[in-house]
Design a protein around this motif. Structure first.
Motif, short mmCIF file in Angstrom:
data_model
loop_
_atom_site.label_atom_id
_atom_site.label_comp_id
_atom_site.label_asym_id
_atom_site.label_seq_id
_atom_site.Cartn_x
_atom_site.Cartn_y
_atom_site.Cartn_z
N PRO A 34 0.79 -1.24 0.00
CA PRO A 34 0.00 0.00 0.00
C PRO A 34 0.83 1.29 0.00
N THR A 35 2.06 1.24 0.49
CA THR A 35 2.86 2.47 0.50
C THR A 35 3.19 2.94 -0.92
N LEU A 36 3.13 2.06 -1.90
CA LEU A 36 3.41 2.46 -3.27
C LEU A 36 2.33 3.35 -3.86
N SER A 37 1.17 3.39 -3.22
CA SER A 37 0.10 4.27 -3.72
C SER A 37 0.53 5.74 -3.66
N THR A 38 1.48 6.07 -2.78
CA THR A 38 1.98 7.45 -2.72
C THR A 38 2.74 7.82 -3.99
N LEU A 39 3.19 6.80 -4.74
CA LEU A 39 3.87 7.02 -6.01
C LEU A 39 2.92 6.85 -7.20
N GLY A 40 1.64 6.67 -6.90
CA GLY A 40 0.66 6.48 -7.96
C GLY A 40 0.64 5.08 -8.52
N ILE A 41 1.15 4.13 -7.77
CA ILE A 41 1.22 2.74 -8.23
C ILE A 41 0.21 1.91 -7.45
N ASN A 42 -0.64 1.18 -8.19
CA ASN A 42 -1.57 0.26 -7.55
C ASN A 42 -0.87 -1.08 -7.41
N ALA A 43 -0.35 -1.36 -6.25
CA ALA A 43 0.40 -2.58 -6.01
C ALA A 43 -0.43 -3.51 -5.15
N ARG A 44 -1.49 -4.04 -5.74
CA ARG A 44 -2.37 -4.98 -5.04
C ARG A 44 -2.82 -6.03 -6.05
N ALA A 45 -2.61 -7.28 -5.70
CA ALA A 45 -3.02 -8.38 -6.56
C ALA A 45 -3.79 -9.39 -5.72
N VAL A 46 -4.85 -9.93 -6.30
CA VAL A 46 -5.70 -10.89 -5.60
C VAL A 46 -5.74 -12.18 -6.40
N GLY A 47 -5.43 -13.28 -5.72
CA GLY A 47 -5.45 -14.60 -6.34
C GLY A 47 -4.13 -14.95 -6.98
N THR A 49 -3.17 -16.15 -9.88
CA THR A 49 -2.89 -15.73 -11.25
C THR A 49 -2.43 -14.27 -11.29
N ALA A 50 -3.16 -13.40 -10.61
CA ALA A 50 -2.79 -11.98 -10.57
C ALA A 50 -1.47 -11.77 -9.84
N ILE A 51 -1.24 -12.55 -8.80
CA ILE A 51 0.00 -12.41 -8.03
C ILE A 51 1.19 -12.86 -8.87
N ALA A 52 1.06 -13.95 -9.60
CA ALA A 52 2.13 -14.42 -10.48
C ALA A 52 2.44 -13.37 -11.54
N SER A 53 1.41 -12.75 -12.08
CA SER A 53 1.60 -11.70 -13.08
C SER A 53 2.31 -10.49 -12.49
N PHE A 54 1.93 -10.10 -11.28
CA PHE A 54 2.55 -8.96 -10.60
C PHE A 54 4.04 -9.22 -10.37
N ILE A 55 4.37 -10.40 -9.84
CA ILE A 55 5.77 -10.74 -9.58
C ILE A 55 6.54 -10.85 -10.90
N GLY A 56 5.94 -11.45 -11.90
CA GLY A 56 6.58 -11.58 -13.21
C GLY A 56 6.90 -10.23 -13.82
N GLY A 57 5.99 -9.28 -13.67
CA GLY A 57 6.24 -7.94 -14.19
C GLY A 57 7.42 -7.27 -13.51
N LEU A 58 7.53 -7.47 -12.21
CA LEU A 58 8.67 -6.92 -11.48
C LEU A 58 9.97 -7.55 -11.96
N LEU A 59 9.97 -8.86 -12.13
CA LEU A 59 11.19 -9.57 -12.54
C LEU A 59 11.65 -9.20 -13.94
N LYS A 60 10.74 -8.78 -14.80
CA LYS A 60 11.14 -8.34 -16.15
C LYS A 60 12.04 -7.13 -16.08
N ASN A 61 11.80 -6.24 -15.13
CA ASN A 61 12.60 -5.03 -14.98
C ASN A 61 13.73 -5.18 -13.98
#
Length: 131
Positions: A34-47, A49-61
């Motif tokens: 939730p602290t990332l919301s101060t940077l305008g980033i929605n960092a919340r994933a549910v389930g 599939t969404a969590i794997a996608s969130f982590i995968g996106g981070l690992l790409k960068n």
């Protein structure tokens, strides 16, 4: 059945494998920063599939993103609170992302029900923002 500490340690150890890390979460499990919301980033994933996608996106960068220096401060059967660090290069900026996370995990029926992490948003902004 894994307790909260075992689940957190498994999540941290498997962060390089988004599917394995996400499989530790309940079908309605939540990963949020939730602290990332101060940077305008929605960092919340549910389930998973969404969590794997969130982590995968981070690992790409940040392909070398790995947790280290894990310290658990509060441990019960269904809750754990600890700190863990990361230090890795951000591909899009060439900068080193050096961060300490504080995480609180709630376990239910051997799965992660909720993992809420806080971090230093200033350090994140410096590492991820282009000059």
């Amino acid at each position: 059945m894994k307790n909260a500490s075992q689940l957190l340690n498994a999540y941290l150890a498997n962060i390089q494998d988004p599917a394995a890390a996400a499989a530790l979460f309940a079908e309605d499990g939540v990963l949020e920063l939730p602290t990332l919301s101060t940077l305008g980033i929605n960092a919340r994933a549910v389930g998973p599939t969404a969590i794997a996608s969130f982590i995968g996106g981070l690992l790409k960068n940040v392909p070398d993103f790995r947790f280290k220096d894990v310290q658990l401060f509060i441990e019960t059967e269904d809750r754990v609170f600890g700190e863990y660090s990361v230090e890795a290069k951000v591909l899009s900026t060439g900068k080193i992302y050096k961060q300490t996370y504080a995480g609180m995990l709630v376990a239910e029926n051997g799965k992660i029900k909720h993992l809420r992490e806080a971090l230093d948003t200033h350090a994140a902004a410096l590492a991820f923002a282009p000059n």
